[in-house]
Write an enzyme that holds these catalytic residues in place. Structure first.
Site, mmCIF file in Angstrom:
data_model
loop_
_atom_site.group_PDB
_atom_site.id
_atom_site.type_symbol
_atom_site.label_atom_id
_atom_site.label_comp_id
_atom_site.label_asym_id
_atom_site.label_seq_id
_atom_site.Cartn_x
_atom_site.Cartn_y
_atom_site.Cartn_z
ATOM 1 N N ARG A 37 -3.556 -2.243 -9.234
ATOM 2 C CA ARG A 37 -4.169 -3.481 -9.726
ATOM 3 C C ARG A 37 -5.607 -3.527 -9.213
ATOM 4 N NH1 ARG A 37 -4.524 -9.153 -8.776
ATOM 5 N NH2 ARG A 37 -4.126 -8.749 -6.591
ATOM 6 N N LYS A 38 -5.871 -4.435 -8.246
ATOM 7 C CA LYS A 38 -7.243 -4.603 -7.768
ATOM 8 C C LYS A 38 -7.488 -3.906 -6.436
ATOM 9 C CE LYS A 38 -8.875 -9.230 -9.081
ATOM 10 N NZ LYS A 38 -9.026 -10.546 -8.427
ATOM 11 N N GLY A 39 -6.465 -3.944 -5.584
ATOM 12 C CA GLY A 39 -6.599 -3.310 -4.271
ATOM 13 C C GLY A 39 -7.658 -3.951 -3.391
ATOM 14 N N SER A 47 0.123 -10.014 -4.293
ATOM 15 C CA SER A 47 0.305 -8.754 -5.008
ATOM 16 C C SER A 47 1.728 -8.675 -5.573
ATOM 17 C CB SER A 47 0.032 -7.583 -4.060
ATOM 18 O OG SER A 47 0.190 -6.357 -4.712
ATOM 19 N N HIS A 87 11.859 1.702 1.847
ATOM 20 C CA HIS A 87 11.476 0.290 2.010
ATOM 21 C C HIS A 87 12.400 -0.407 3.010
ATOM 22 C CE1 HIS A 87 8.282 0.013 -0.835
ATOM 23 N NE2 HIS A 87 9.002 0.001 -1.934
ATOM 24 N N GLY A 90 0.806 -1.222 0.000
ATOM 25 C CA GLY A 90 0.000 0.000 0.000
ATOM 26 C C GLY A 90 0.839 1.272 0.000
ATOM 27 N N TYR A 129 -3.070 -2.029 5.893
ATOM 28 C CA TYR A 129 -3.792 -1.776 4.634
ATOM 29 C C TYR A 129 -5.282 -2.098 4.812
ATOM 30 C CZ TYR A 129 -4.823 -2.272 -0.411
ATOM 31 O OH TYR A 129 -5.349 -2.139 -1.679
ATOM 32 N N THR A 174 2.030 3.097 -2.486
ATOM 33 C CA THR A 174 1.582 4.111 -3.447
ATOM 34 C C THR A 174 0.382 4.876 -2.878
ATOM 35 O OG1 THR A 174 2.147 2.431 -5.098
ATOM 36 C CG2 THR A 174 1.057 4.411 -5.901
ATOM 37 N N TRP A 175 -0.521 4.143 -2.264
ATOM 38 C CA TRP A 175 -1.718 4.750 -1.671
ATOM 39 C C TRP A 175 -1.329 5.685 -0.518
ATOM 40 C CZ3 TRP A 175 -5.949 1.420 1.217
ATOM 41 C CH2 TRP A 175 -7.121 2.175 1.347
#
Ligand code: A3P
Length: 324
Positions: free
Chosen positions: A290-292, A166, A136, A69, A225, A71-72
């Site tokens: 993608r789908k999340g 993922s 990271h 998560g 997440y 990017t979010w």
């Protein structure tokens, strides 16, 4: 002030060449540095970060293991921090999120530092205007200056079953030249469970931040997440408060929280031209969206895979009161 330039370039190169390495989907493979599998092409940046980055009290660091998560969180934190300057709204075409991928707006420290010549104290002058960074690396890889400053760290983690899934999708889609080729889900999963994974082992990564958040809750915020998905607005308010920029009552009444949630939603970001095209650090922007979904692992992992990973999670996490 800068620390003395006492690194010896040859010593660093010798250190790197002496470290164990493994092939990986990503061309340059992984290097085992202090018990973590660091992408080999960022190893110099990771060492430089540890030795030379000078954390300031105002720094806010977004930390994560890949595919949990990041990017979010970057989109949310950027929007929160800069909301006075950039009005958050899907209708605001001038918002930086409309023209830049979140990874461009919140850079990874170890990637920024990677280009610095090894063995030299890097020039940090370009960093002083930046407040928000990402990384990271595990918690104890952060430099002492960050631990000792009033810097704040927000860590996002995710159920390892969904993280594994993922990650596999990401690498399969990234399909990078020179990598290990077409690894099957089974092979990928086997490595993930052994800890051989981008910044793996995942359990040590999570625990490094989990323990830090228990010891210093005012400095390290630990997010899941799944919780962010379940109630994004409530967790966004926690994030803003932790960052030191809480939403005012007026802002809440004006719908600012909801506007940020909508603007940073997967459905909105995914459809922006900037995220459908272009690339960043060698990956197409679209591969980050993608789908999340929570629990998508159930569609892909076999019962024996699930059992195996759940056993690892129980063994590693339950002594520390961490559950998914
Ligand atoms: P899935 O592969 O399960 O869809 P990271 O940003 O750390 O690389 O993590 C990528 C994962 O976060 C992907 O999960 C991706 O779809 C999801 N993701 C990306 N942007 C998101 C957003 N705005 N909201 C929710 N999930 C998002």
């Amino acid at each position: 002030s800068q620390p003395p330039n006492n690194d010896n370039q040859q010593e660093i190169e010798e250190l790197i060449s002496s470290l164990p390495k493994e092939k990986w989907w990503r061309g340059s493979g992984l290097t085992l540095y202090q018990n973590f599998w660091v992408p080999s092409d960022f190893i110099r940046g990771v060492i430089t970060l540890r030795r030379h980055f000078i954390g300031r009290d105002s720094n806010i660091l977004l930390a994560s293991k890949p595919k949990t998560g990041t990017t979010w969180l970057k989109a949310l934190a950027f929007s929160v921090l800069h909301r006075a300057q950039f009005r958050p709204s899907v209708a605001n075409a001038n918002h930086p999120l409309c023209s830049s991928n979140p990874h461009d707006l919140v850079p990874f420290l170890e990637i920024m530092l990677n280009g610095q010549p090894a063995g030299h104290v890097p020039d940090m002058s370009g960093f002083t205007d930046l407040q928000l960074f990402a990384t990271h690396v595990p918690y104890h890889f952060l430099p002492e200056s960050i631990h000792q400053s009033q810097s704040r760290v927000i860590y996002i983690c995710r159920n390892p079953l969904d993280t594994a899934l993922s990650s596999w999708h990401f690498w399969a889609q990234a399909n990078l030249e020179g990598g290990a080729g077409d690894w099957s889900m089974e092979e990928f999963f086997e490595n993930f469970c052994k800890g051989l994974d981008f910044y793996g082992p995942f359990w040590d990564h999570l625990l490094s931040y989990w323990k830090a958040s228990c010891e210093r809750p005012e400095r390290v915020l630990f997010l899941k997440y799944e919780d962010l998905k379940e109630d994004t607005a409530r967790n966004l308010k926690r994030i803003a408060e932790f960052m030191g920029v809480p939403f005012s009552k007026e802002e809440e009444l004006d719908g600012v929280v909801d506007q940020i949630v909508e603007m940073c939603s997967l459905s909105n970001l995914k459809e922006l031209d900037v995220n459908k095209t272009g690339d960043i650090f060698g990956y197409e922007n679209k591969t980050f969206f993608r789908k999340g979904e929570v629990g998508d692992w159930a569609n892909y992992l076999s019962p024996s895979m699930v059992e195996r990973l759940e056993n690892i999670m129980k063994e590693k996490f339950s002594p520390f009161g961490l559950y998914f």
